[in-house]
Design a protein around this motif. Sequence first.
Motif, mmCIF file in Angstrom:
data_model
loop_
_atom_site.group_PDB
_atom_site.id
_atom_site.type_symbol
_atom_site.label_atom_id
_atom_site.label_comp_id
_atom_site.label_asym_id
_atom_site.label_seq_id
_atom_site.Cartn_x
_atom_site.Cartn_y
_atom_site.Cartn_z
ATOM 1 N N GLY A 1 0.516 -1.450 0.070
ATOM 2 C CA GLY A 1 -0.079 -0.050 0.048
ATOM 3 C C GLY A 1 0.620 1.182 0.016
ATOM 4 N N LEU A 2 0.675 2.171 -0.614
ATOM 5 C CA LEU A 2 1.344 3.390 -1.191
ATOM 6 C C LEU A 2 0.329 4.545 -0.471
ATOM 7 C CD1 LEU A 2 3.678 3.126 -4.011
ATOM 8 C CD2 LEU A 2 3.846 2.772 -2.060
ATOM 9 N N ALA A 3 0.600 5.187 0.627
ATOM 10 C CA ALA A 3 -0.183 6.570 1.122
ATOM 11 C C ALA A 3 -0.255 7.495 -0.296
ATOM 12 C CB ALA A 3 -0.047 7.067 2.549
ATOM 13 N N LYS A 4 -1.521 8.331 -1.042
ATOM 14 C CA LYS A 4 -1.486 9.712 -1.285
ATOM 15 C C LYS A 4 -0.782 10.437 -0.391
ATOM 16 C CE LYS A 4 -5.309 7.894 -4.715
ATOM 17 N NZ LYS A 4 -6.305 7.716 -5.462
ATOM 18 N N ASN A 5 -2.095 10.393 0.576
ATOM 19 C CA ASN A 5 -1.442 11.659 1.368
ATOM 20 C C ASN A 5 -1.188 11.349 3.003
ATOM 21 O OD1 ASN A 5 -4.519 10.526 1.758
ATOM 22 N ND2 ASN A 5 -4.384 12.186 -0.165
#
Length: 967
Positions: free
Chosen positions: A59-63
């Motif tokens: 999972g990569l956090a956009k913000n």
Amino acid sequence: MSVEALIAEAKGKKLNAFALTDINCTAGVFPFIRAAQKAGIHPVIGIDFRNGTSQRYIGLAKNQEGFYELNLHLSEHLTQKKDFAAKAPPFADSFVIYPLPEKLFPLRENEFIGVHPFQLNRLISSPWFRYKDKLVLLQSVSFGSKIEFNAHRLLRSIDLNTLLSKLPTEAQGGADDQFYSYADMVGRCENHSYLLANAQKLLEQCQFSFYFQAVKNRRDILGSDWEDFDYLRQETFKGALHRYPELSPEISARIEKELELIQQKSFTSYFLINYDIVSFAQQKNFYHVGRGSGANSIVAYCLGITDVDPIELDLYFERFINLYRENPPDFDIDFSWKDRDEVTDYIFRKYNQGKQEHVCLLAAHNTFQYNSVLRELGKVFGLPKSDIESLIHYADKPGYVPDQYGKLILKYSNVLKDMPSNLTIHACGILISHKPIHYYTATEVPPKGFPVSHFDMHVAEDIGLHKFDILSQRGLGHIKSAIETIYQNQGIKIDIRQVEQFKKDPKIKQHLRDGHTIGAFYVESPAMRMLLAKMKADEYLELVAASSIIRPGVARSGMMREYILRHVDPERRNLAHPVLAEIMPETYGIMVYQEDVIKVAHYFAGLSLGEADVLRRGMSGKSRSKDEFTRVKDRFFGNCKEMGRDEKVTAEVWYQIESFAGYSFAKGHSASFAVESYQSLYLKAYFPLEFMVGVINNFGGFYHTEFYIHELRMNGADIQAPHINESEYLTRITGKTVYLGFIHLKYLEKTSIDKILNERRENGDFLGLADFAARMDISLEQLLILIRIGCFRFTGKTRQELLWEAHFILNKRKAIPALNDLFRQSTRRQPTVPQLEEIDIRQEIVDQIDILEFPLDSPFHLIKDQSIQGIKARDLKACLGKTVQIIGYLVTVKYTRTIKGDVMNFGTFIDREGDWIDTVHFPPVVKKYPFKGRAIYLIEGKVTAEFDFYSIEVSKCERMEYWNAGD
């Protein structure tokens, strides 16, 4: 790879963006963001979700919202210990990347397939090859070199508790999981440039902005900042009227000044939460001690967070708070070890809001250290335990040449040293955030039962999330138990908060002057008793100073001795440097407290208060910025030179700062300890028996339980071994008779104790052994323990008779049934006991040591040759300067080292009459006559005295031979 190594490697490859995705962990996120921004690299944060070593998705956090939902997802699975499904939940603000699967499945808009360069050949024949817009490059990075890859394999073997040779391939990373330059990646992805382009687009869309400087702690307790501050002001002045009969202009001005700074620095809610915690404790009648630098605060004193009056003690305001200080002052709030968990539970219940968690415990990171690394690596290489211990023993010895495995172990021990080993819990830190805690960290629940963060105190402080320190200590348990015991035994209610009266009490003053402080909080150790006796300390301020002087740094720098000399000899105070004497008149120009570092740095070396605090924090190991500390150190010497200070004096002052700043206390902290010491001393002086029972029942103190029982005896108590009808689980006192609790019987099981107490409560006292056997379902082994320690002495039978009878009854009836009237009838046939020899008192003592781990009768009965005699401890004064012989039962030994690194000892003993003996063992004596465990020793040496404190400078110290039943 550490965060620093990752950034350095990326910068070396001229990369401008990459994502940190630790496996099921978020500990490195904020250090990574800090370091990446400093290096001009765009940081992207995420989590690699795995079941064991099986990667499910990344999972990569956009913000910030994305990081929040990733943390929530991870926390749920870690807390409930459930596996991650093959498909990620529908995240709103995060990208999901799956490792290249065999079969097609529907992807959401924010979901992608990650392809490693070694999978390119497989990709061509994969059904996913048609969906190029959903494919991104997935190049893992774990190592920077072959050595790091090998270290990784060793760590995996340690984690799986397996031999390196048996480590499965699927349980480790690939050797090519490392950084490549952009040009290298283009070459590796030839004909598949879309992978790089798509990856770049994802990275660009991830914009995690974070303002480190803002305070993230819970605020707006009452709804708004102004309401919070108004309430704080109101409660402070209400408390001030209680604390001070008259509000003088000085007191009012100090309060106003503090309140103004608290508001300026946005620390209002921090004070209110601490006030709320203490108020809850007071409602529950929990005793507490507020200490730390916050004890320098008059606001804290008025609110009842601390019991230290900063006006009376002239506490240095700037140590508490100044405009340059980014973090709030420390409030270390101690509770009894029995009460702390309930206080912690209250904090979680009060400050969590429904399903949104705002509270967690603070984590700490255990790291691999010298011995642990060698042991773990030895096991991984398959070495026998004896070889591992031999390697540990000889590894740092000159001339040692290890074998091939030893060389490998030593080589990689240096690679692994200081690497994180496992997550643990900070001793006392609790985080309470304004936004839900999962905006900052994932959490998991250890056996303690409360959620714990992933990052440690350094990261928490760096991001503006300041901890609340809720500690436990046994000293408060002693006080609480003693007060309850006094009421039970004498019907007297004690108000332990009358500290001002205790400070003036002549009996307490005498105890301090004589060093008669066994059991009293913080002042009972041999070193502290010696210091108090040498100082003839009987004033509050002297005890406050002693609490800090005893710390290792002051003693090591030689300033403890100098302080005593100046304390007892006013003429010697003239040796102090005029500036230092003016700054610290109360301590005769000697640095004793943490704030003295700030004062000296500010007034002696001309540093600003902010720079001075950097110096103090750097010395105490709380600062992570070595560059900033070095700059301030250079400024210290540069300023002193400009101010015309003598270089020798400057160097000496710096040496004092350097040697003790990491160990010294803030003055308010020392004063808080002194308050608790006075409370303990009051109970010891006026209710010595009940107080010592309280100490015994809390199992916390400098000494072994045996010596608190010894103190009871010396104060006139009748000490009774556990009694089947009189004893409880813990030790109890009735009048002057003390019955030891069943808890002290080493081999007696808790279930057996519970059965005895329940049966006694329900059906009354036991009439004798036969009655006990009839009513209790207990094994022969457990019954014999009770008989050997004398639990059935009320029957008038000897232990031999009872032991014989127990064997007769239990062998006659293999299992003892529960209560049965048949077995309680007096017509039951009693066994005929043969004539047995009388028991020897020495055998009883041996049994006591076996069962209790200490003797109840005098251990001196065990000396084989009773003709050997020596002087008494009370005669030492008359033998000053003479060489004497004395017999002592060892209480404790302090091991220390000389400047040359040689081991020397300080011993504490009691003589036949129960009086204390203090000894000094210099290195040659330690080598020739080392201590051989807790026993009775024949001591020879010269009687010396310093400041009227008498001790023996030992020339010979040998363990005495004990009686043996077989002789």
